[in-house]
Design a protein around this motif. Structure first.
Motif, mmCIF file in Angstrom:
data_model
loop_
_atom_site.group_PDB
_atom_site.id
_atom_site.type_symbol
_atom_site.label_atom_id
_atom_site.label_comp_id
_atom_site.label_asym_id
_atom_site.label_seq_id
_atom_site.Cartn_x
_atom_site.Cartn_y
_atom_site.Cartn_z
ATOM 1 N N GLU A 165 -5.018 7.303 -8.386
ATOM 2 C CA GLU A 165 -5.351 8.623 -7.860
ATOM 3 C C GLU A 165 -6.544 8.559 -6.902
ATOM 4 O OE1 GLU A 165 -4.818 7.806 -10.930
ATOM 5 O OE2 GLU A 165 -3.119 9.019 -11.608
ATOM 6 N N TYR A 166 -7.496 7.673 -7.222
ATOM 7 C CA TYR A 166 -8.678 7.553 -6.378
ATOM 8 C C TYR A 166 -8.369 6.750 -5.128
ATOM 9 C CZ TYR A 166 -11.245 9.597 -10.161
ATOM 10 O OH TYR A 166 -11.678 10.454 -11.114
ATOM 11 N N ALA A 167 -7.456 5.789 -5.283
ATOM 12 C CA ALA A 167 -7.052 4.993 -4.127
ATOM 13 C C ALA A 167 -6.404 5.894 -3.087
ATOM 14 C CB ALA A 167 -6.091 3.897 -4.567
ATOM 15 N N VAL A 168 -5.545 6.799 -3.561
ATOM 16 C CA VAL A 168 -4.875 7.729 -2.660
ATOM 17 C C VAL A 168 -5.912 8.612 -1.975
ATOM 18 C CG1 VAL A 168 -3.312 9.715 -2.554
ATOM 19 C CG2 VAL A 168 -2.702 7.720 -3.930
ATOM 20 N N GLU A 169 -6.857 9.101 -2.771
ATOM 21 C CA GLU A 169 -7.919 9.960 -2.256
ATOM 22 C C GLU A 169 -8.746 9.240 -1.183
ATOM 23 O OE1 GLU A 169 -8.672 13.034 -2.922
ATOM 24 O OE2 GLU A 169 -10.797 13.316 -2.445
ATOM 25 N N LEU A 170 -9.085 8.009 -1.471
ATOM 26 C CA LEU A 170 -9.927 7.269 -0.532
ATOM 27 C C LEU A 170 -9.170 6.990 0.766
ATOM 28 C CD1 LEU A 170 -12.842 6.172 -0.640
ATOM 29 C CD2 LEU A 170 -11.838 3.931 -0.902
ATOM 30 N N ASN A 171 -7.909 6.589 0.641
ATOM 31 C CA ASN A 171 -7.120 6.349 1.849
ATOM 32 C C ASN A 171 -6.983 7.616 2.678
ATOM 33 O OD1 ASN A 171 -6.626 3.613 1.796
ATOM 34 N ND2 ASN A 171 -4.875 3.818 0.432
ATOM 35 N N ARG A 172 -6.959 8.753 1.986
ATOM 36 C CA ARG A 172 -6.850 10.022 2.690
ATOM 37 C C ARG A 172 -8.166 10.342 3.423
ATOM 38 N NH1 ARG A 172 -7.672 14.985 2.020
ATOM 39 N NH2 ARG A 172 -8.699 14.744 0.022
ATOM 40 N N LEU A 173 -9.268 9.981 2.783
ATOM 41 C CA LEU A 173 -10.569 10.255 3.397
ATOM 42 C C LEU A 173 -10.795 9.414 4.644
ATOM 43 C CD1 LEU A 173 -12.919 10.484 0.285
ATOM 44 C CD2 LEU A 173 -12.184 12.340 1.762
ATOM 45 N N THR A 181 -7.175 4.450 27.873
ATOM 46 C CA THR A 181 -8.579 4.098 27.928
ATOM 47 C C THR A 181 -9.378 4.749 26.800
ATOM 48 O OG1 THR A 181 -8.818 5.881 29.492
ATOM 49 C CG2 THR A 181 -8.710 3.664 30.402
ATOM 50 N N SER A 182 -8.844 5.845 26.243
ATOM 51 C CA SER A 182 -9.589 6.492 25.164
ATOM 52 C C SER A 182 -9.469 5.650 23.898
ATOM 53 C CB SER A 182 -9.052 7.894 24.912
ATOM 54 O OG SER A 182 -7.713 7.826 24.502
ATOM 55 N N LYS A 183 -10.605 5.399 23.282
ATOM 56 C CA LYS A 183 -10.625 4.564 22.088
ATOM 57 C C LYS A 183 -10.224 5.379 20.868
ATOM 58 C CE LYS A 183 -11.788 0.320 22.900
ATOM 59 N NZ LYS A 183 -11.034 -0.799 22.381
ATOM 60 N N PRO A 184 -9.403 4.805 20.020
ATOM 61 C CA PRO A 184 -9.081 5.537 18.808
ATOM 62 C C PRO A 184 -10.298 5.598 17.898
ATOM 63 C CG PRO A 184 -8.208 3.334 18.698
ATOM 64 C CD PRO A 184 -8.799 3.489 20.063
ATOM 65 N N GLN A 185 -10.314 6.589 17.051
ATOM 66 C CA GLN A 185 -11.461 6.772 16.185
ATOM 67 C C GLN A 185 -11.024 6.777 14.740
ATOM 68 O OE1 GLN A 185 -14.660 8.994 16.999
ATOM 69 N NE2 GLN A 185 -14.726 7.895 18.912
ATOM 70 N N VAL A 186 -11.764 6.062 13.943
ATOM 71 C CA VAL A 186 -11.539 6.185 12.521
ATOM 72 C C VAL A 186 -12.401 7.343 12.055
ATOM 73 C CG1 VAL A 186 -11.866 5.110 10.289
ATOM 74 C CG2 VAL A 186 -11.045 3.768 12.208
ATOM 75 N N ASN A 187 -11.786 8.320 11.470
ATOM 76 C CA ASN A 187 -12.543 9.479 11.035
ATOM 77 C C ASN A 187 -12.584 9.548 9.526
ATOM 78 O OD1 ASN A 187 -13.396 10.660 13.435
ATOM 79 N ND2 ASN A 187 -11.328 11.406 13.818
ATOM 80 N N VAL A 188 -13.769 9.446 8.994
ATOM 81 C CA VAL A 188 -13.925 9.602 7.563
ATOM 82 C C VAL A 188 -14.422 11.011 7.315
ATOM 83 C CG1 VAL A 188 -15.233 8.836 5.559
ATOM 84 C CG2 VAL A 188 -14.308 7.179 7.148
ATOM 85 N N ASN A 192 -7.941 0.124 7.164
ATOM 86 C CA ASN A 192 -7.465 0.254 5.785
ATOM 87 C C ASN A 192 -7.286 -1.105 5.120
ATOM 88 O OD1 ASN A 192 -7.244 3.036 4.881
ATOM 89 N ND2 ASN A 192 -5.909 3.297 6.639
ATOM 90 N N GLY A 193 -6.883 -2.091 5.904
ATOM 91 C CA GLY A 193 -6.788 -3.450 5.375
ATOM 92 C C GLY A 193 -8.162 -3.981 4.996
ATOM 93 N N PHE A 194 -9.142 -3.641 5.797
ATOM 94 C CA PHE A 194 -10.518 -4.097 5.571
ATOM 95 C C PHE A 194 -11.054 -3.618 4.217
ATOM 96 C CE2 PHE A 194 -15.143 -3.497 6.164
ATOM 97 C CZ PHE A 194 -15.509 -4.782 6.509
ATOM 98 N N ILE A 195 -10.748 -2.368 3.873
ATOM 99 C CA ILE A 195 -11.276 -1.847 2.601
ATOM 100 C C ILE A 195 -10.299 -2.038 1.439
ATOM 101 C CG2 ILE A 195 -12.807 -0.166 3.703
ATOM 102 C CD1 ILE A 195 -10.766 2.011 2.921
ATOM 103 N N GLU A 196 -9.145 -2.654 1.720
ATOM 104 C CA GLU A 196 -8.124 -2.833 0.689
ATOM 105 C C GLU A 196 -8.631 -3.519 -0.596
ATOM 106 O OE1 GLU A 196 -5.226 -1.830 0.027
ATOM 107 O OE2 GLU A 196 -4.391 -3.305 -1.354
ATOM 108 N N PRO A 197 -9.470 -4.576 -0.472
ATOM 109 C CA PRO A 197 -9.945 -5.223 -1.704
ATOM 110 C C PRO A 197 -10.641 -4.244 -2.646
ATOM 111 C CG PRO A 197 -10.521 -6.550 0.204
ATOM 112 C CD PRO A 197 -9.976 -5.243 0.728
ATOM 113 N N PHE A 198 -11.277 -3.222 -2.099
ATOM 114 C CA PHE A 198 -11.933 -2.197 -2.919
ATOM 115 C C PHE A 198 -10.899 -1.203 -3.430
ATOM 116 C CE2 PHE A 198 -14.070 1.929 -3.330
ATOM 117 C CZ PHE A 198 -15.128 1.603 -4.157
ATOM 118 N N VAL A 199 -10.080 -0.718 -2.515
ATOM 119 C CA VAL A 199 -9.121 0.333 -2.865
ATOM 120 C C VAL A 199 -8.164 -0.122 -3.967
ATOM 121 C CG1 VAL A 199 -7.208 1.732 -1.970
ATOM 122 C CG2 VAL A 199 -9.267 1.411 -0.597
ATOM 123 N N LYS A 200 -7.750 -1.390 -3.905
ATOM 124 C CA LYS A 200 -6.740 -1.824 -4.885
ATOM 125 C C LYS A 200 -7.299 -1.911 -6.301
ATOM 126 C CE LYS A 200 -7.012 -6.836 -4.620
ATOM 127 N NZ LYS A 200 -6.525 -8.049 -3.993
#
Lengths: 274, 472
Positions: free
Chosen positions: B454-462, B3-10, B441-449
């Motif tokens: 190096e920044y893509a890795v950083e952003l995915n980590r954030l 029942t606990s909702k997962p959270q995307v944490n930035v 992560n799929g949602f922001i993929e058009p930006f990340v790619k």
């Protein structure tokens, strides 16, 4: 073999969606190595059955139980069901934009196996199945179901089924929206996955898929209950006479017993409404 | 089913990674608040020519005269305490060309942020600004030989006075808006880049902006000129310590892409949640030139930023590709402006926003086509993803089309992380948390790619995810 230890045993299942009853005492047993077809008109509860087996949160089971290899399936989360070897090929597979099929499949395989799959092994497994299904390798770099044609979506479902290798596969209207060539390819893909350890539940509105995949058992689902159970011939009978002759059984009970009661009325009898 | 909702944490680790501060250091710090004397003082300390002082004073007058915007988040805007802000803080006597010469506490800060390491690995030049001034600056020798100029704006005013005077404030005049006026009056630091005709700078140039002091105001000013056929990619990043009182960042960025030039401007904005980020960014693209803004907004309390491209020459192309994430208490009011003022111009706006908890995202955009801009093409796509019932997202697309022979498309979607998407992924053996993570992560993929690796890795980590109440 007892029903308790069958691959799948659905016992007097009652299901509602938003308090509306959809399944009303459905009972069904699938043994390993067999293919069951479930046929029925629109609104009879076919897709509901498939979603309940997979554990969709929208559906509420109000009565009855589902046992999978003797285990209470309803107590498990969808991913736990997948991990135990249940697979649902969706009628309307969902797009996940930005996620490549390669990444999705790898995550799925890791999820189902509970451990990471080496890249090399993953690639080889996928390659074999792609070839068998006549899918180009470039397919793997596309986003999951994003902008896919009906045929591509269904092919991806079968590819996933092939890679994940379930014990019980539920295929929900896998034939819908396919032209005849796509249907043949998909059906061949499904047939190739038949084996003595695997049970399949083919859910379909039309008989045509069964021209390519011969089921062991055919059930007619009407009004949320099995109205009749028979052999492959039953599908042909439905093809010629339609569903009009079937009315939902009025009481829960043994499907065999229901089969007698819900038998089609005389040819041309279009007056009986379900 | 759980029942606990997962959270995307930035920015789960923001405090540890970026939210730290070191002892304040300054060789000069103005008193808080702003008046005309302080504007003159800044200009005087910098030894500026009279025209720049005049420019600053014009900016100051417009800033004082202009009312606060009555749109966007007026509640937050009106809670800015301008009198508490320090408008100018000079941290060191001079800029260094070697990290060894940078004062230890400042060097330590940039080390922790990974700037020298990134510089060694994949950057053609770096400028590091600390409070109001650039404290470190370097550029590869071969670029110098090709005539590329990359300086902090103060040095450029001294070393390239004619070029600065010719272009400064031409894209964003002092009276453009209240915050551009403020920047014009107290600007300090920022980058100046000139890329000569036909020179293509292969590796990115980067500027990093760091606020360390409390109640700080940072007002960098950036001007990039790509001469005919030149190409350059510029990346900016920014972070600040987390304080209970607010800081203000108000930059002005002007880009000029001369015929056939290409400028790509990448921003990863990651200010702490006590920073107001009110920025004006605009480009002019001449014949067959291309300007691309890649704009990532993760941090800040309130961001208002609408990068624009004025498509002034035939065949000019503009693109804004942006991702915004608003967590609890954050409001990302971002968008784009595309002004078609010539035939055969084209523009693409892709906005992806995610709001979580009480976070709020707004897309605010303008596409304008002037008469005579025949065959102009524009595509606008806004996708908003809301993670919780209390999250909010609004879309304000404006289209002003004064030419008939054009092709304009607009598409907007607002979605919750789809239950159907979640169920689909979970039916394949993924946990709800894994499924949510994959979908976001799929949602922001058009930006990340589009980002350098190096920044893509950083952003995915954030953008990470954890199950609420679960361990790990």
């Amino acid at each position: 073999m007892t029903k308790e230890s069958s691959l799948l045993h659905v016992d007097n299942l009652h299901v509602t969606v938003d308090d509306k009853p959809i399944l009303n005492g459905l009972t069904l047993t699938v043994e390993a190595g067999t293919v069951h077809a479930i046929m029925g008109p629109n609104g009879s509860g076919k897709s509901t059955l498939s979603f309940v087996i997979m554990g969709h949160p929208k559906y509420t089971v109000t009565q009855g139980r589902i046992l999978y290899k003797g285990e209470d399936l309803l107590a498990l989360a969808p991913e736990e069901r997948a991990q135990r070897g249940i697979f649902l090929a969706f009628q309307y597979p969902t797009a996940i934009p930005g996620v490549t099929i390669a990444n999705f499949l790898r995550a799925a395989l890791r999820g189902v196996r509970g451990k990471d799959v080496p890249v090399k092994e993953f690639r080889e497994t996928v390659k074999t199945h792609l070839k068998a299904l006549g899918i180009p390798e470039s397919f793997m770099n596309r986003y999951v179901n994003d902008g896919f044609s009906g045929g591509e979506k269904k092919r991806l479902e079968i590819l996933q089924m092939a890679v994940l290798g379930p014990s019980l596969a539920v295929l929900d209207e896998t034939d819908s929206g396919l032209d005849i060539d796509a249907l043949k390819t998909v059906a061949a893909g499904i047939s190739a996955l038949r084996n003595p350890q695997r049970g399949m539940l083919l859910i379909t509105h039309y008989q045509r898929l069964l021209n390519y995949i011969k089921p062991d058992v055919v059930h007619v689902l009407v009004g949320g209950r099995i109205a009749k159970t028979g052999g492959p011939d039953l599908a042909l009978e439905l093809e010629s006479k339609g569903y009009q002759g079937f009315k939902p059984a009025t009481e829960p009970g043994d499907p065999a017993e229901l089969g007698g009661r819900g038998s089609p009325i005389a040819a041309g009898g279009g007056t009986v409404r379900k | 089913m759980s029942t606990s909702k997962p959270q995307v944490n930035v920015n789960e680790d923001y405090e540890k990674l970026y939210g730290f501060h070191v002892a304040e250091r300054s060789v000069f710090k103005s008193e808080p608040g702003l008046d005309e004397t302080k504007v003159k003082q800044i200009s005087g300390m910098k030894g500026e020519p009279p025209w720049m002082l005049q420019q600053r004073l014009r900016g100051y007058q417009h800033f004082m005269r202009k009312p606060m915007p009555v749109w966007a988040n007026t509640e937050l805007l009106n809670s800015i305490k301008f009198d508490n802000i320090y408008y100018y803080l000079k941290p060191t006597q001079k800029q260094s060309e070697s990290w060894e010469d940078v004062p230890p506490e400042i060097k330590e800060t940039f080390d922790r942020l990974g700037i020298p390491e990134a510089e060694r690995k994949f950057l053609a030049g770096v400028s590091a600004q600390y409070e109001s001034e650039s404290v470190y600056h370097s550029m590869h020798e071969d670029l110098q030989k090709q005539g590329v100029i990359f300086l902090d704006m103060d040095s450029a005013l001294k070393e390239q006075p004619e070029m600065v005077q010719r272009y400064f404030g031409t894209v964003i005049p002092p009276a453009d808006n209240k915050f551009a006026a403020l920047n014009t009056s107290v600007w300090s630091g920022g980058s100046f880049i000139y890329v000569p005709k036909g020179v293509k700078v292969a590796m990115p140039l980067q500027a990093y902006f760091r606020i360390n002091a409390k109640n700080m105001g940072q007002f960098e000013r950036t001007l990039i000129i790509a001469d005919e056929g030149a190409e350059v990619t510029y990346i900016e990043g920014c972070t600040a310590p987390t304080y209970s009182s607010d800081s203000l960042h108000s930059a002005v960025v002007e880009l000029i892409a001369l015929p056939h030039a290409k400028i790509r401007y990448v921003t990863i904005q990651n200010w702490s949640k006590n920073v107001y980020n009110l920025v004006t960014k605009r480009a002019v693209a001449y014949e067959a030139a291309t300007v691309e803004w890649l704009d990532g907004n993760l941090g800040s309390k309130l961001t208002m930023k609408y990068p624009g491209v004025y498509l002034m020459g035939r065949g000019a192309r503009g693109e804004v590709l942006s991702v915004a994430f608003a967590g609890d208490g954050q409001h990302q009011d971002a968008g784009a402006k595309m002004i078609h003022a010539a035939p055969d111009t084209s523009s693409v706006i892709t906005s992806k926003s995610i709001s979580k908890g009480s976070g709020r995202t707004t897309y605010r955009g303008l596409v304008k086509v002037y008469p005579g801009a025949t065959n102009a093409k524009s595509t606008v796509r806004c996708d908003a993803l809301m993670l919780n019932p209390e999250s909010r997202s609004d879309t304000y697309p404006t289209m002003e089309i004064d030419e008939k022979r054009v092709s304009i498309g607009h598409e907007a979607t607002v979605s919750k992380v789809g239950d159907e998407q979640l169920f689909y992924a979970m039916s394949r053996g993924l946990t709800e948390a894994e499924a949510m993570n994959m979908i976001v992560n799929g949602f922001i993929e058009p930006f990340v790619k589009e980002l350098p690796l190096e920044y893509a890795v950083e952003l995915n980590r954030l953008v990470q995810l954890e199950m609420e109440g679960a361990v790990g």
